[in-house]
Design a protein around this motif. Structure first.
Motif, PDB file in Angstrom:
ATOM      1  N   ILE A  68     -17.488 193.424   6.808  1.00 52.42           N
ATOM      2  CA  ILE A  68     -17.080 193.318   8.211  1.00 52.42           C
ATOM      3  C   ILE A  68     -15.688 192.699   8.309  1.00 52.42           C
ATOM      4  O   ILE A  68     -14.809 193.186   9.031  1.00 52.42           O
ATOM      5  CB  ILE A  68     -18.121 192.513   9.027  1.00 52.42           C
ATOM      6  N   ASN A  72     -12.321 194.736   9.614  1.00 53.49           N
ATOM      7  CA  ASN A  72     -11.508 194.250  10.730  1.00 53.49           C
ATOM      8  C   ASN A  72     -10.062 194.031  10.323  1.00 53.49           C
ATOM      9  O   ASN A  72      -9.138 194.317  11.090  1.00 53.49           O
ATOM     10  CB  ASN A  72     -12.122 192.986  11.334  1.00 53.49           C
ATOM     11  N   TYR A  75      -8.501 197.476   9.979  1.00 53.79           N
ATOM     12  CA  TYR A  75      -8.330 198.026  11.318  1.00 53.79           C
ATOM     13  C   TYR A  75      -7.117 197.407  12.020  1.00 53.79           C
ATOM     14  O   TYR A  75      -6.261 198.118  12.555  1.00 53.79           O
ATOM     15  CB  TYR A  75      -9.601 197.798  12.149  1.00 53.79           C
ATOM     16  N   GLN A  80      -5.381 200.241  14.354  1.00 56.36           N
ATOM     17  CA  GLN A  80      -5.274 200.113  15.813  1.00 56.36           C
ATOM     18  C   GLN A  80      -3.864 200.458  16.283  1.00 56.36           C
ATOM     19  O   GLN A  80      -2.896 200.322  15.552  1.00 56.36           O
ATOM     20  CB  GLN A  80      -5.697 198.728  16.279  1.00 56.36           C
ATOM     21  N   THR A  98     -12.150 203.199  15.880  1.00 53.80           N
ATOM     22  CA  THR A  98     -12.168 202.155  16.919  1.00 53.80           C
ATOM     23  C   THR A  98     -13.562 202.015  17.517  1.00 53.80           C
ATOM     24  O   THR A  98     -14.066 200.898  17.705  1.00 53.80           O
ATOM     25  CB  THR A  98     -11.139 202.484  18.027  1.00 53.80           C
ATOM     26  N   LYS A  99     -14.200 203.156  17.775  1.00 55.50           N
ATOM     27  CA  LYS A  99     -15.536 203.153  18.372  1.00 55.50           C
ATOM     28  C   LYS A  99     -16.568 202.494  17.451  1.00 55.50           C
ATOM     29  O   LYS A  99     -17.478 201.815  17.912  1.00 55.50           O
ATOM     30  CB  LYS A  99     -15.944 204.603  18.686  1.00 55.50           C
ATOM     31  N   ASN A 100     -16.402 202.671  16.145  1.00 49.21           N
ATOM     32  CA  ASN A 100     -17.406 202.203  15.190  1.00 49.21           C
ATOM     33  C   ASN A 100     -17.039 200.917  14.448  1.00 49.21           C
ATOM     34  O   ASN A 100     -17.811 200.466  13.601  1.00 49.21           O
ATOM     35  CB  ASN A 100     -17.688 203.315  14.168  1.00 49.21           C
ATOM     36  N   ILE A 101     -15.897 200.313  14.773  1.00 52.16           N
ATOM     37  CA  ILE A 101     -15.441 199.153  13.999  1.00 52.16           C
ATOM     38  C   ILE A 101     -16.363 197.946  14.157  1.00 52.16           C
ATOM     39  O   ILE A 101     -16.439 197.100  13.274  1.00 52.16           O
ATOM     40  CB  ILE A 101     -13.966 198.779  14.326  1.00 52.16           C
ATOM     41  N   SER A 102     -17.102 197.887  15.242  1.00 54.29           N
ATOM     42  CA  SER A 102     -18.016 196.746  15.435  1.00 54.29           C
ATOM     43  C   SER A 102     -19.201 196.793  14.474  1.00 54.29           C
ATOM     44  O   SER A 102     -19.846 195.778  14.229  1.00 54.29           O
ATOM     45  CB  SER A 102     -18.504 196.681  16.887  1.00 54.29           C
ATOM     46  N   GLU A 103     -19.500 197.982  13.946  1.00 58.51           N
ATOM     47  CA  GLU A 103     -20.571 198.131  12.960  1.00 58.51           C
ATOM     48  C   GLU A 103     -20.055 198.958  11.778  1.00 58.51           C
ATOM     49  O   GLU A 103     -20.475 200.096  11.576  1.00 58.51           O
ATOM     50  CB  GLU A 103     -21.791 198.804  13.583  1.00 58.51           C
ATOM     51  N   SER A 108     -16.459 203.939   6.695  1.00 53.24           N
ATOM     52  CA  SER A 108     -15.727 203.789   7.964  1.00 53.24           C
ATOM     53  C   SER A 108     -14.313 204.358   7.947  1.00 53.24           C
ATOM     54  O   SER A 108     -13.844 204.883   8.955  1.00 53.24           O
ATOM     55  CB  SER A 108     -15.654 202.316   8.364  1.00 53.24           C
TER      56      SER A 108
END
Length: 144
Positions: A68, A72, A75, A80, A98-103, A108
């Motif tokens: 994680i 980040n 990203y 970004q 961007t849509k999936n960066i939280s998980e 990825s």
């Protein structure tokens, strides 16, 4: 420029000469990566190899918190919009990351990495082979 010529267990001359066989051969070697990075820096596109290397390291991560954190970092540094080393990828790929960066998961950045690899192979690598950087390393290897 001090680049060690010690990729494989062979003579450095063979190593450097083999970089012209394929981009895979060049990137399979730390010294080749360094030389290519130096060339890309001279062309103001160093972010491409830095992103590719970050993705290669990312795929080796074994634990979720580290993954994680690394996702980040990749990203924010490369993906970004307005990132300090923003890579040139299509808006769909960027939006998907961007849509999936939280998980994040180990895949990825695969599509973006393939796009950047393809860009380097098609565009940058042929110019690298003709560059003063590669030619001078090749000459040094020839004279050793």
């Amino acid at each position: 420029m001090a680049i060690k010529l010690c990729c494989f267990s062979k003579d450095p001359l063979e190593d450097v000469a083999s970089w012209s066989e394929s981009i895979e051969r060049l990137l399979s070697c730390k010294a080749g990566q360094q030389a290519f990075q130096e060339f890309l820096r001279s062309e103001y596109s160093e972010e491409n190899i830095l992103f590719w290397q970050a993705c290669e390291d990312y795929k080796k991560i074994k634990n979720t918190p580290e993954m994680i954190s690394a996702a980040n970092r990749i990203y924010s540094e490369f993906v970004q919009v307005e990132a300090p080393r923003q890579i040139n990828i299509d808006c769909g790929t960027r939006a998907n990351i961007t849509k999936n960066i939280s998980e994040p998961n180990l895949e990825s950045f695969d599509k973006a990495q393939k796009l950047i690899y393809s860009l380097m192979a098609r565009d940058c690598y042929p110019r690298f082979l003709k560059s003063d950087i590669y030619q001078s390393i090749l000459q040094k290897a020839d004279s050793s």
